[in-house]
Structures are given as C-alpha cells and as structure tokens.
Design a protein around this motif. Structure first.
Motif, PDB file in Angstrom:
ATOM      1  N   TYR A  26       0.815  -1.230   0.000  1.00  0.00           N
ATOM      2  CA  TYR A  26       0.000   0.000   0.000  1.00  0.00           C
ATOM      3  C   TYR A  26       0.846   1.277   0.000  1.00  0.00           C
ATOM      4  N   GLU A  56      -9.492  10.269  12.198  1.00  0.00           N
ATOM      5  CA  GLU A  56      -9.641   9.759  10.829  1.00  0.00           C
ATOM      6  C   GLU A  56     -10.371   8.425  10.870  1.00  0.00           C
ATOM      7  N   ALA A  58     -11.249   5.000   9.050  1.00  0.00           N
ATOM      8  CA  ALA A  58     -10.538   4.175   8.063  1.00  0.00           C
ATOM      9  C   ALA A  58      -9.151   4.768   7.798  1.00  0.00           C
ATOM     10  N   ARG A  63      -1.320   7.175   5.776  1.00  0.00           N
ATOM     11  CA  ARG A  63      -0.839   7.959   4.626  1.00  0.00           C
ATOM     12  C   ARG A  63      -1.046   9.461   4.857  1.00  0.00           C
ATOM     13  N   GLU A  79      -9.859   1.872  12.370  1.00  0.00           N
ATOM     14  CA  GLU A  79      -9.465   1.091  11.184  1.00  0.00           C
ATOM     15  C   GLU A  79      -9.886  -0.362  11.376  1.00  0.00           C
ATOM     16  N   LEU A  80     -10.444  -0.926  10.295  1.00  0.00           N
ATOM     17  CA  LEU A  80     -10.910  -2.315  10.321  1.00  0.00           C
ATOM     18  C   LEU A  80      -9.746  -3.305  10.246  1.00  0.00           C
ATOM     19  N   ASP A 103     -15.041  -1.162  13.233  1.00  0.00           N
ATOM     20  CA  ASP A 103     -15.817  -0.754  12.058  1.00  0.00           C
ATOM     21  C   ASP A 103     -16.269   0.700  12.254  1.00  0.00           C
ATOM     22  N   MET A 104     -16.009   1.523  11.246  1.00  0.00           N
ATOM     23  CA  MET A 104     -16.316   2.955  11.399  1.00  0.00           C
ATOM     24  C   MET A 104     -17.818   3.244  11.437  1.00  0.00           C
TER      25      MET A 104
HETATM   26  C1  SAM Z   1      -8.328   3.032   0.386  1.00  0.00           C
HETATM   27  S1  SAM Z   1      -7.839   2.684   2.030  1.00  0.00           S
HETATM   28  C2  SAM Z   1      -7.672   4.331   2.677  1.00  0.00           C
HETATM   29  C3  SAM Z   1      -6.766   4.396   3.883  1.00  0.00           C
HETATM   30  C4  SAM Z   1      -6.397   5.808   4.320  1.00  0.00           C
HETATM   31  N1  SAM Z   1      -7.555   6.546   4.754  1.00  0.00           N
HETATM   32  C5  SAM Z   1      -5.704   6.548   3.185  1.00  0.00           C
HETATM   33  O1  SAM Z   1      -6.196   7.610   2.790  1.00  0.00           O
HETATM   34  O2  SAM Z   1      -4.667   6.078   2.730  1.00  0.00           O
HETATM   35  C6  SAM Z   1      -9.348   2.143   2.745  1.00  0.00           C
HETATM   36  C7  SAM Z   1      -9.220   1.725   4.206  1.00  0.00           C
HETATM   37  O3  SAM Z   1     -10.509   1.673   4.770  1.00  0.00           O
HETATM   38  C8  SAM Z   1     -10.564   0.586   5.679  1.00  0.00           C
HETATM   39  N2  SAM Z   1     -11.981   0.282   5.876  1.00  0.00           N
HETATM   40  C9  SAM Z   1     -12.859  -0.157   4.936  1.00  0.00           C
HETATM   41  N3  SAM Z   1     -14.084  -0.298   5.475  1.00  0.00           N
HETATM   42  C10 SAM Z   1     -13.972   0.057   6.789  1.00  0.00           C
HETATM   43  C11 SAM Z   1     -14.892   0.117   7.870  1.00  0.00           C
HETATM   44  N4  SAM Z   1     -16.182  -0.221   7.719  1.00  0.00           N
HETATM   45  N5  SAM Z   1     -14.438   0.534   9.083  1.00  0.00           N
HETATM   46  C12 SAM Z   1     -13.138   0.878   9.253  1.00  0.00           C
HETATM   47  N6  SAM Z   1     -12.205   0.835   8.258  1.00  0.00           N
HETATM   48  C13 SAM Z   1     -12.628   0.434   7.038  1.00  0.00           C
HETATM   49  C14 SAM Z   1      -9.758  -0.474   4.986  1.00  0.00           C
HETATM   50  O4  SAM Z   1      -9.339  -1.498   5.855  1.00  0.00           O
HETATM   51  C15 SAM Z   1      -8.600   0.355   4.420  1.00  0.00           C
HETATM   52  O5  SAM Z   1      -7.548   0.459   5.336  1.00  0.00           O
END
Ligand code: SAM
Length: 257
Positions: A26, A56, A58, A63, A79-80, A103-104
């Motif tokens: 990633y 924040e 997720a 990043r 974060e999940l 879970d958010m």
């Molecule tokens: C595209 S990445 C974005 C990560 C970070 N926010 C960034 O901008 O780099 C999506 C992230 O969302 C997390 N995610 C997806 N669904 C989620 C949920 N329901 N609750 C918490 N985290 C979640 C995933 O595990 C992943 O780490």
C-alpha cells in the motif's frame, strides 16, 4: 503476517479487503503517496482542525494521518484492518497516533473532536445506504458542537456510459508478457459498483473484484441531516476549487449543529 517457512503471506479474513497481502504494497512510491497528493490534503485538514483533536475514519496505514500528526495536530483513528494499522507504528511519529481497531459504522473512540475525516473514496467501501448513514451518525457522535466532518469521494462516472452499457475502462496498461486492466462496473438500480482489476503475468494472472456503493452529493447531504449536520463547504479538490458539473470528485464538509 508472513510465514517464513513457505515465504507466503497469510491473510486474516477479519482484515476485510485490506489484509496483509494488500497492506504490504500500500505504501509504495508515487500515486496517492506522492507529496503533491498528500500535502494539499494535510494543509486543508490542519487548517480545518483549528488547533483541536482530529479523528480519521478508516485511517489505513496513516498515509494522511502521519504527516498531519507531524504538524502537531493530535490525531486518532479507527481502522478495520489490523494489517493496515500495523504500518502506522512503524513510521516516524506514528506512535503518537491512537488507533482503535473496529468498524467505522459503529466503533466509538473516547473524547470529543473538532474534525472527523474520511478520505480516498472510503465512504464507498460501505456498501449499504444504512451503513453509510451510520458512518455519518458515528462521525457526528464524535464531534463537539460546531465540529466538522470532511469526506473526499469521487463523483460516479455514469455520464461516460450510454444506455445499455454498464462498464467503463479505467486503466489499460500492457506490459511485457502481460499487463494490467482496470474496469469499473455499475448497477444504477442498486447504486452498487465494482472496481475490477485484472493483472496478467507470464506465469498466469489475478482477477480482483472490489465492491463499492456510490452516493450523489445530495444523498450525502441528507445523510448529514439525519446525523444532525449541515453542509458548510463543497469543493472540487483539496485546493478549495469550486465544485461544478464537470467536477470528478467532492471534498465536502458538514458542520454539527
Ligand atoms: C483506500 S484505504 C484508505 C486508507 C487511508 N484513509 C488513506 O487515505 O490512505 C481504505 C481503508 O478503509 C478501511 N476500511 C474499509 N471499510 C472500513 C470500515 N467499515 N471501518 C473501518 N475501516 C474500514 C480499509 O481497511 C482500508 O484500510
């Protein structure tokens, strides 16, 4: 987690779509990690935080959160994926960020925040309307009165499809002996779409399908209202440029009453 004996990656299913095998790649150079992408986001978020605590949803590998914390902004995260979150601690200054695995749509973090944010299209990873409303409600529950919720998400590409077509190409990148093809496929009846990634290598290949749900800006304004928030800003990008009919994404900010 890596199994040294066989040198294969073992993915934990509870990490969802971002297990170890995805988390490991990633934080590559360039793309979404390039300074010209990250810095404008961090500038705006630091400004909107206005000296307060931020959360924040997720948070991923940090990043955005890690450079934001480096500006002196107190950052927490939900974060999940444990595999994604584990990367935060390994980054300089990452130990300052408090991450709660959950879970958010429902996970709560103690305290009140000036700003909650959810970037990089991740609201669309929640694939039901009810779930997306729960994200707005959970964001609002963490905000002080007058606090802000920011969402960065793409505008659905439906205008690129004539009637009868449901798929649009995103990337076609031939490479020696194979290459990469990316397509988005939409179902306008359900607002579900998939991002489809086909990688062909000389030895074989991989087809990865990632499910999403899109929502128009107006639907998100209603979700915000249900959660007790009102639209304060809608920009086309992190530079606060004007949102208009050709905009390809929204950076929207709602204020808690
Ligand atoms: C595209 S990445 C974005 C990560 C970070 N926010 C960034 O901008 O780099 C999506 C992230 O969302 C997390 N995610 C997806 N669904 C989620 C949920 N329901 N609750 C918490 N985290 C979640 C995933 O595990 C992943 O780490």
């Amino acid at each position: 987690m890596s199994d040294d004996a066989s040198n294969t990656t073992i993915d934990d299913p509870s990490d969802g779509l971002f297990p170890e095998s995805v988390a490991a790649g990633y934080d590559g150079e360039g793309g979404a990690n390039a300074a010209e992408v990250v810095n404008p986001a961090v500038d705006l978020l630091a400004d909107l935080a206005d000296g307060g605590r931020v959360l924040e949803l997720a948070i991923g590998t940090g990043r955005i959160a890690v450079p934001l914390a480096a500006r002196g902004v107190p950052v927490s995260g939900i974060e999940l994926s444990k595999a994604m979150a584990a990367r935060i601690d390994r980054k300089p200054g990452g130990e300052r960020i408090d991450v709660t695995i959950g879970d958010m749509t429902s996970t709560r973090v103690p305290g009140e925040f000036s700003l909650v944010y959810l970037v990089f299209n991740t609201i669309s990873n929640v694939t039901t309307q009810g779930g997306q409303v729960d994200v707005f409600r959970n964001a609002a529950a963490h905000l002080r009165p007058g606090g802000l919720f920011l969402v960065e998400v793409g505008i659905p590409d439906l205008r690129r499809m004539p009637p009868g077509q449901d798929t649009v190409p995103v990337t076609v990148a031939p490479d020696e002996g194979g290459g990469y093809l990316g397509f988005d496929r939409y179902d306008v009846a359900t607002q579900l779409f998939t991002s489809n990634h086909v990688t062909v290598t000389p030895g074989g290949g991989e087809f990865r399908v990632v499910p999403f749900r899109y929502a128009w800006p107006a639907e998100m304004d209603l979700m915000a209202r249900i959660a007790g928030m009102r639209l304060k800003h809608r920009w086309a990008d992190w530079d606060r440029s004007r949102f208009e009919h050709e905009s390809t994404k929204q950076v929207s900010v709602w204020e808690k009453a």
